[in-house]
Design a protein around this motif. Structure first.
Motif, PDB file in Angstrom:
ATOM      1  N   UNK A   1       0.810  -1.293  -0.112  1.00 50.88           N
ATOM      2  CA  UNK A   1       0.101   0.018   0.085  1.00 50.88           C
ATOM      3  C   UNK A   1       0.760   1.068   0.209  1.00 50.88           C
ATOM      4  N   UNK A   2       1.886   1.249   0.970  1.00 55.81           N
ATOM      5  CA  UNK A   2       2.811   2.381   1.187  1.00 55.81           C
ATOM      6  C   UNK A   2       3.566   2.549  -0.348  1.00 55.81           C
ATOM      7  N   UNK A   3       3.793   1.700  -0.873  1.00 60.24           N
ATOM      8  CA  UNK A   3       4.351   1.352  -2.193  1.00 60.24           C
ATOM      9  C   UNK A   3       4.030   2.020  -3.264  1.00 60.24           C
ATOM     10  N   UNK A   4       2.511   1.700  -3.550  1.00 57.10           N
ATOM     11  CA  UNK A   4       1.520   2.232  -4.630  1.00 57.10           C
ATOM     12  C   UNK A   4       1.243   3.757  -4.362  1.00 57.10           C
ATOM     13  N   UNK A   5       0.962   3.824  -2.983  1.00 54.01           N
ATOM     14  CA  UNK A   5       0.815   5.488  -2.666  1.00 54.01           C
ATOM     15  C   UNK A   5       2.074   6.310  -2.999  1.00 54.01           C
ATOM     16  N   UNK A   6       3.139   5.906  -2.722  1.00 52.70           N
ATOM     17  CA  UNK A   6       4.579   6.705  -2.949  1.00 52.70           C
ATOM     18  C   UNK A   6       4.806   6.693  -4.469  1.00 52.70           C
ATOM     19  N   UNK A   7       4.410   5.723  -5.108  1.00 57.39           N
ATOM     20  CA  UNK A   7       4.770   5.929  -6.659  1.00 57.39           C
ATOM     21  C   UNK A   7       3.831   6.903  -7.062  1.00 57.39           C
TER      22      UNK A   7
ATOM     23  N   UNK B   1       4.391  15.256  -6.531  1.00 56.87           N
ATOM     24  CA  UNK B   1       4.931  15.463  -5.276  1.00 56.87           C
ATOM     25  C   UNK B   1       5.960  14.486  -4.962  1.00 56.87           C
ATOM     26  N   UNK B   2       7.108  14.596  -5.438  1.00 59.46           N
ATOM     27  CA  UNK B   2       8.324  13.730  -5.529  1.00 59.46           C
ATOM     28  C   UNK B   2       8.885  13.469  -4.373  1.00 59.46           C
ATOM     29  N   UNK B   3       9.191  14.376  -3.506  1.00 56.64           N
ATOM     30  CA  UNK B   3       9.592  14.265  -2.024  1.00 56.64           C
ATOM     31  C   UNK B   3       8.759  13.082  -1.081  1.00 56.64           C
ATOM     32  N   UNK B   4       7.328  13.703  -0.995  1.00 51.49           N
ATOM     33  CA  UNK B   4       6.517  12.638  -0.274  1.00 51.49           C
ATOM     34  C   UNK B   4       6.616  11.234  -0.928  1.00 51.49           C
ATOM     35  N   UNK B   5       6.613  11.183  -2.454  1.00 52.95           N
ATOM     36  CA  UNK B   5       6.536   9.836  -3.090  1.00 52.95           C
ATOM     37  C   UNK B   5       7.797   9.018  -2.619  1.00 52.95           C
ATOM     38  N   UNK B   6       8.871   9.948  -2.777  1.00 54.19           N
ATOM     39  CA  UNK B   6      10.202   8.821  -2.230  1.00 54.19           C
ATOM     40  C   UNK B   6       9.965   8.575  -0.831  1.00 54.19           C
ATOM     41  N   UNK B   7       9.654   9.519   0.132  1.00 51.97           N
ATOM     42  CA  UNK B   7       9.318   8.870   1.497  1.00 51.97           C
ATOM     43  C   UNK B   7       8.503   7.625   1.755  1.00 51.97           C
ATOM     44  N   UNK B   8       7.265   7.570   0.981  1.00 53.67           N
ATOM     45  CA  UNK B   8       6.380   6.519   1.064  1.00 53.67           C
ATOM     46  C   UNK B   8       7.177   5.133   0.386  1.00 53.67           C
ATOM     47  N   UNK B   9       7.849   5.412  -0.642  1.00 45.98           N
ATOM     48  CA  UNK B   9       8.504   4.323  -1.206  1.00 45.98           C
ATOM     49  C   UNK B   9       9.610   3.853  -0.089  1.00 45.98           C
TER      50      UNK B   9
ATOM     51  N   UNK C   1       9.952  -7.362  -3.861  1.00 45.87           N
ATOM     52  CA  UNK C   1      10.121  -7.264  -5.629  1.00 45.87           C
ATOM     53  C   UNK C   1       9.231  -6.205  -5.993  1.00 45.87           C
ATOM     54  N   UNK C   2       8.045  -5.988  -5.266  1.00 48.75           N
ATOM     55  CA  UNK C   2       7.180  -4.943  -5.840  1.00 48.75           C
ATOM     56  C   UNK C   2       7.777  -3.510  -5.393  1.00 48.75           C
ATOM     57  N   UNK C   3       8.757  -3.551  -4.372  1.00 51.90           N
ATOM     58  CA  UNK C   3       9.136  -2.312  -3.731  1.00 51.90           C
ATOM     59  C   UNK C   3      10.339  -2.178  -4.837  1.00 51.90           C
ATOM     60  N   UNK C   4      11.217  -3.046  -5.208  1.00 48.09           N
ATOM     61  CA  UNK C   4      12.165  -2.995  -6.203  1.00 48.09           C
ATOM     62  C   UNK C   4      11.704  -2.124  -7.531  1.00 48.09           C
ATOM     63  N   UNK C   5      10.506  -2.920  -7.672  1.00 47.60           N
ATOM     64  CA  UNK C   5      10.132  -2.593  -9.129  1.00 47.60           C
ATOM     65  C   UNK C   5       9.768  -1.032  -9.295  1.00 47.60           C
ATOM     66  N   UNK C   6       8.811  -0.473  -8.069  1.00 50.55           N
ATOM     67  CA  UNK C   6       8.538   1.026  -8.341  1.00 50.55           C
ATOM     68  C   UNK C   6       9.590   1.848  -7.719  1.00 50.55           C
ATOM     69  N   UNK C   7      10.384   1.394  -6.887  1.00 49.79           N
ATOM     70  CA  UNK C   7      11.578   2.176  -6.606  1.00 49.79           C
ATOM     71  C   UNK C   7      12.574   2.560  -7.604  1.00 49.79           C
TER      72      UNK C   7
END
Length: 977
Positions: A560-566, A573-581, A596-602
């Motif tokens: 959930x945090x991953x998808x919200x971040x991306x 909102x780049x900074x907020x997105x990077x924090x969520x990721x 794996x999902x984190x690595x994909x979106x990060x």
């Protein structure tokens, strides 16, 4: 009957040489594969036997035979035979030691080995790809000590699991002393055959040699008959042999060896009669035993034959001896095998109905008795019970086979057995009790296995049936089925996932908080994110995070945090997105799926904001973990594309190209490979090979179009490369058709992907101004270029705060600069070059900007400056393999003219040669005259004034003696031909 075959291998010397050449290459450490195809009886096995006989003793020969049990071939059957032979050759301990860290997965495949039990006591991290890695490492390590020749015969019968493993071995083992030899009947590859679908890939592999064995001609049939008879055959008889066998070696042998060859009346009338000629002359007891063996397959173990045969061991030996002496059977280690599968098929057809039931019942029971119900090869047992028409026992065996195959990651076999159990379900009164689950659960489970087997369409058909039969009041089951169907649809690029997930949420409404609800909310957020509906995605991801927190499920919290971040990042909102990721990465620790999902979106996020080197490192880490976990064709494919994209942006083209080609060989489903395909088209275009890029896009457009409907990144990426291709071929209208998605009222801003498309749109508007091509607005009506420019700049205003926007801003300003807005302002292109060289920008922008600056200088009359910048652009482009720009620079230099091109004398070396009669510049002008261009257009093309163009035309008419431009064009045409 003559109990001999041809002592000479006739007509196959070139094929035999090819096998020996492949072996010679392999022992140098360069693995090879040879594919031997041909119709039944053409001599594939005989060729392989002759080859193997000549190998040095040092070579380890492993041989496997595919099983001919219709669709019920046991998973990995030919591979198991080869691996058991290897265990005997090197010892069990050495076998498992050589298979590396995945030895426990190999032990699952070989449960009959004594060391396997100790290796499979604890939990096993398993997948098909992990098992593939174990076998590959095993063969590589053994081949490091002694050369290995792996022979797998009759691939037309092969099970999908074995085919997948062989495909993997041939693809990944490159530098090893391994030769793989595969045989198959090319006349039995139907339209839906997996083997047939694999052949084009094999044909493209430089390490694979394909041999197609041809029928013998009349001279070769005579040579074979002479060798068999040890004398010259009668010409009339030879003519009949050739006529009736059509040069198929096995039939030639059988017919020549028949009794009565001295009389034409004694020849069998049909091919079936030829196949049964030896069988018909055997004793009744031997014929009966052969029919019994035929029911067991092309090869039957001696112990199994004793178990199913009601004759005494002495009687069995006597019958077997007679069949062997007549060359109907051969001894194959501890088993009896038919000399040719065609003979087995012909004899099996002789079975009476009662015999079929009795014989197949005996085989099924004997297999169970020998191994025990839990260890028997359940797929073979299911086959025999089905052939015996015992529905209940076939159902029980099919359920067992379903579980066995699923545990061995043989998804296709597992799905086949699951579908059989479903077909038999209503004929078995206590089916649910025997299966240990409801029919709805069996439908859902089998659909999941079908999806894993790559059969998403069939998976959807089964899950539709499950949904139709499921009681909606069974909330958890019903919602899970809806969620799974949404996933299957997405895998094949079909729409409808969002609606199904919303329906699942309605079903779960009012239910206690659950992992399932968190899962559904998270997947819905992901679908919305892919469509660039970022605000909605963030809302759903928030809900998923709350739900997952309530049930204390960290993996779902991570997703959930991953998808919200991306979504936050992609929306601006780049900074907020990077924090969520970053939070998603922390929460994912300990769970491979979430990681794996984190690595994909990060990695994707880092690439899109211009942190290319970090993106490469992150994606590489994820791709390696995906490979280890066995999901290389799904998450791994996406991660590999996330490695390739920033490599191109860094200008590391060679490395990116190599990795891209390897990733495409995985043949991942379109949901995971769309970006790889788009990158391939773009890289080929950038290399300068426009025809190949056009062909690739044409071949893949259908599958990409499916994915575009549900993936904004895919849609914008394909629009970009399609527009670039159209512009490269000079089709301004089509280029605008692709680029104008930016001004579609329904377009959702996605700055990272909008920016390169905005730059393309600006270029297209400038070209349209130059050529006078009318372009439509969003409503489809022709629109003035100034209005379209405003629309393009409006689209840019939505993306101007993106981290990589400055380079594209300078490019757009330069594209639309100049007095007429056609991109001719030298100062703006000088600024563009400076900005893209200094800013965070893809490496391809600098050579492009340098080339356009050279064009602008040429247009301004600064030919020396144009030549200097053209050379600079060429050097930049060549450094990163940007052949498209190199070619453009070459054309520009031709149009501008070389430094000494306008100072050549007018006196020709050969007055009769138009080549020598004209200066270089005059030849360029004459070529444009031949294309019908006016003096004004010639001036534009060559960056000269109309007055200078007119002078060149006058000189051409004077020197060639032509009285008109048309006559000069005629002279140019005839000279070029």
């Amino acid at each position: 009957m003559r109990a001999v075959v041809s002592p000479a291998l006739v007509g196959r010397q070139a094929d035999l040489d090819a096998l020996h050449d492949a072996y010679a290459d392999s022992i140098t450490g360069s693995s090879r594969a040879v594919l031997v195809g041909g119709e039944a009886g053409i001599g594939k096995t005989r060729l392989v036997d002759e080859f193997l006989r000549a190998l040095p003793e040092q070579a380890i020969v492993l041989r496997g035979q595919s099983v001919d049990l219709d669709r019920d071939a046991p998973p990995f059957a030919p591979i198991l035979s080869a691996l058991r032979s290897l265990a005997q050759e090197v010892g069990e301990q050495a076998l498992f030691d050589a298979s590396g860290p995945a030895a426990d997965a190999l032990a699952l495949l070989l449960p009959d080995l004594s060391l396997s039990a100790s290796m499979t006591e604890g939990p096993i991290r398993g997948s098909a790809e992990r098992l593939y890695d174990a076998v590959a490492e095993l063969l590589e390590n053994v081949a490091a000590v002694r050369p290995v020749v792996l022979v797998i015969e009759d691939l037309h019968w092969v099970d999908q699991a074995s085919l997948g493993l062989l495909r993997f071995l041939i693809r990944v083992i490159e530098d090893s002393r391994l030769l793989i030899v595969l045989t198959f009947r090319s006349d039995e590859l139907g339209r839906g055959s997996a083997m047939r679908a694999w052949l084009p890939e094999l044909d493209r592999n430089r390490r694979v040699t394909r041999l197609e064995l041809a029928r013998l001609d009349r001279r070769q049939v005579r040579e074979m008959a002479t060798a068999i008879l040890d004398g010259t055959p009668d010409e009339d008889e030879l003519a009949q042999v050739y006529l009736r066998t059509d040069g198929v070696p096995f039939f030639v042998e059988e017919l020549v060896c028949c009794s009565g060859v001295q009389s034409l009346d004694g020849f069998p009338d049909t091919l079936r009669d030829i196949l049964l000629a030896r069988y018909d002359q055997l004793a009744d007891t031997t014929q009966r035993m052969l029919r019994l063996i035929a029911a067991g397959g092309v090869r039957v173990e001696h112990e199994l034959l004793i178990a199913v045969c009601d004759e005494s061991p002495d009687a069995i030996d006597a019958a077997a001896s007679e069949a062997i002496a007549a060359s109907v059977l051969v001894v194959d280690d501890t088993a009896y095998a038919f000399r040719h599968a065609l003979v087995r098929e012909a004899i099996h057809d002789q079975l009476l109905p009662g015999e079929r039931v009795r014989f197949h019942t005996r085989y099924a029971q004997a297999l169970l008795d020998q191994s025990g119900a839990g260890a028997a090869d359940a797929t073979a047992v299911s086959y025999h019970w089905m052939a015996a028409h015992n529905v209940r026992e076939a159902f029980i065996a099919s359920i067992a086979a379903y579980q066995q195959a699923r545990s061995a990651y043989a998804h296709a076999t597992s799905a086949n057995m699951g579908e059989r159990a479903i077909e038999l379900w209503d004929q078995v009164p206590d089916a649910a009790q025997l299966a240990g689950r409801s029919k709805v659960a069996m439908l859902g489970d089998t659909s999941y296995v079908l999806r894993n087997a790559g059969e998403s369409e069939r998976a959807i058909a089964l899950i539709d049936e499950a949904i139709a039969q499921c009681d909606p009041s069974d909330v958890q089951v019903y919602a899970l089925l809806l969620r799974n169907k949404a996933s299957y649809l997405a895998n094949i690029g079909q729409t409808g996932s969002i609606e199904l997930l919303r329906e699942a949420l309605l079903v779960l409404e009012g239910e206690p908080r659950s992992v399932l609800r968190a899962n559904v909310l998270g997947e819905l957020a992901a679908r919305l994110m892919l469509l660039a509906r970022f605000d909605e995605a963030i809302e759903m991801a928030d809900g998923a995070f709350v739900e997952a927190t309530a049930v204390d499920n960290r993996p779902r919290m991570s997703v959930a945090s991953n998808i919200r971040g991306f979504s936050r990042l992609a929306g601006g909102d780049v900074e907020a997105g990077l924090a969520d990721l970053a939070l998603a990465g922390e929460l994912a620790v300990g769970n491979d799926s979430a990681r794996l999902r984190y690595w994909v979106n990060q990695s994707d996020a880092l690439h899109l904001i211009g942190r290319y080197e970090e993106a490469v490192r992150t994606a590489e880490e994820g791709a390696e973990r995906a490979r280890q976990r066995g999901v290389e064709r799904t998450s791994g494919a996406v991660l590999l594309s996330n490695v390739v994209s920033p490599l191109y942006a860094l200008g590391q083209t060679a490395r990116a190209d190599e990795m891209l080609d390897r990733a495409l060989e995985l043949d991942a489903p379109i949901g995971f490979s769309a970006n790889l395909r788009r990158l391939k088209v773009q890289s080929v275009l950038w290399s300068g090979d426009r025809p190949l890029a056009e062909r690739l896009l044409r071949d893949w457009r259908g599958s990409l179009r499916l994915q575009q409907r549900m993936d904004s990144q895919c849609m914008l990426g394909v629009a970009l490369v399609s527009g670039e291709l159209a512009l490269a071929r000079g089709d301004t209208a089509e280029a605008w058709q692709h680029a104008s998605v930016l001004i579609d009222p329904e377009h959702r801003s996605f700055p990272a992907y909008d920016l390169p498309l905005i730059a393309l749109a600006a270029r297209v508007v400038a070209v349209a101004r130059t050529t006078g091509v009318a372009l439509p607005d969003a409503s489809g009506e022709p629109s003035p270029p100034d209005e379209l420019e405003r629309a393009v700049r409006s689209a840019f205003s939505l993306a101007e705060r993106w981290p990589t926007a400055s380079g594209y801003s300078a490019i757009v300003d330069a594209e639309l600069g100049g007095p007429r807005g056609t991109g001719t302002d030298v100062a703006l292109w000088e600024r563009a070059v400076s900005v893209v060289r200094a800013a965070v920008a893809p490496a391809q922008l600098a050579p492009y900007a340098g080339f356009r600056l050279a064009e602008a200088l040429a247009n301004a009359g600064d030919r020396a400056g144009a030549r200097t910048w053209a050379q600079t652009a060429r050097e930049w482009a060549e450094a990163i393999g940007l052949g498209l720009i190199v070619d453009s620079v070459t054309e520009l230099e031709r149009r501008v003219g070389s430094i000494s091109g306008d100072h050549r004398g007018d006196t020709p070396d050969d007055a009769g040669s138009l080549e020598n009669l004209l200066t270089e510049r005059e030849r360029q002008v004459l070529d444009l005259i031949a294309h019908g261009l006016s003096n004004g257009k010639i001036a534009e093309q060559l960056f000269i004034s109309p007055k200078t163009a007119s002078v060149h035309v006058s000189n051409i008419l004077r020197k060639t003696g032509a009285t008109t431009r048309t006559e000069a064009a005629y002279l140019a045409h005839n000279t070029s031909h």
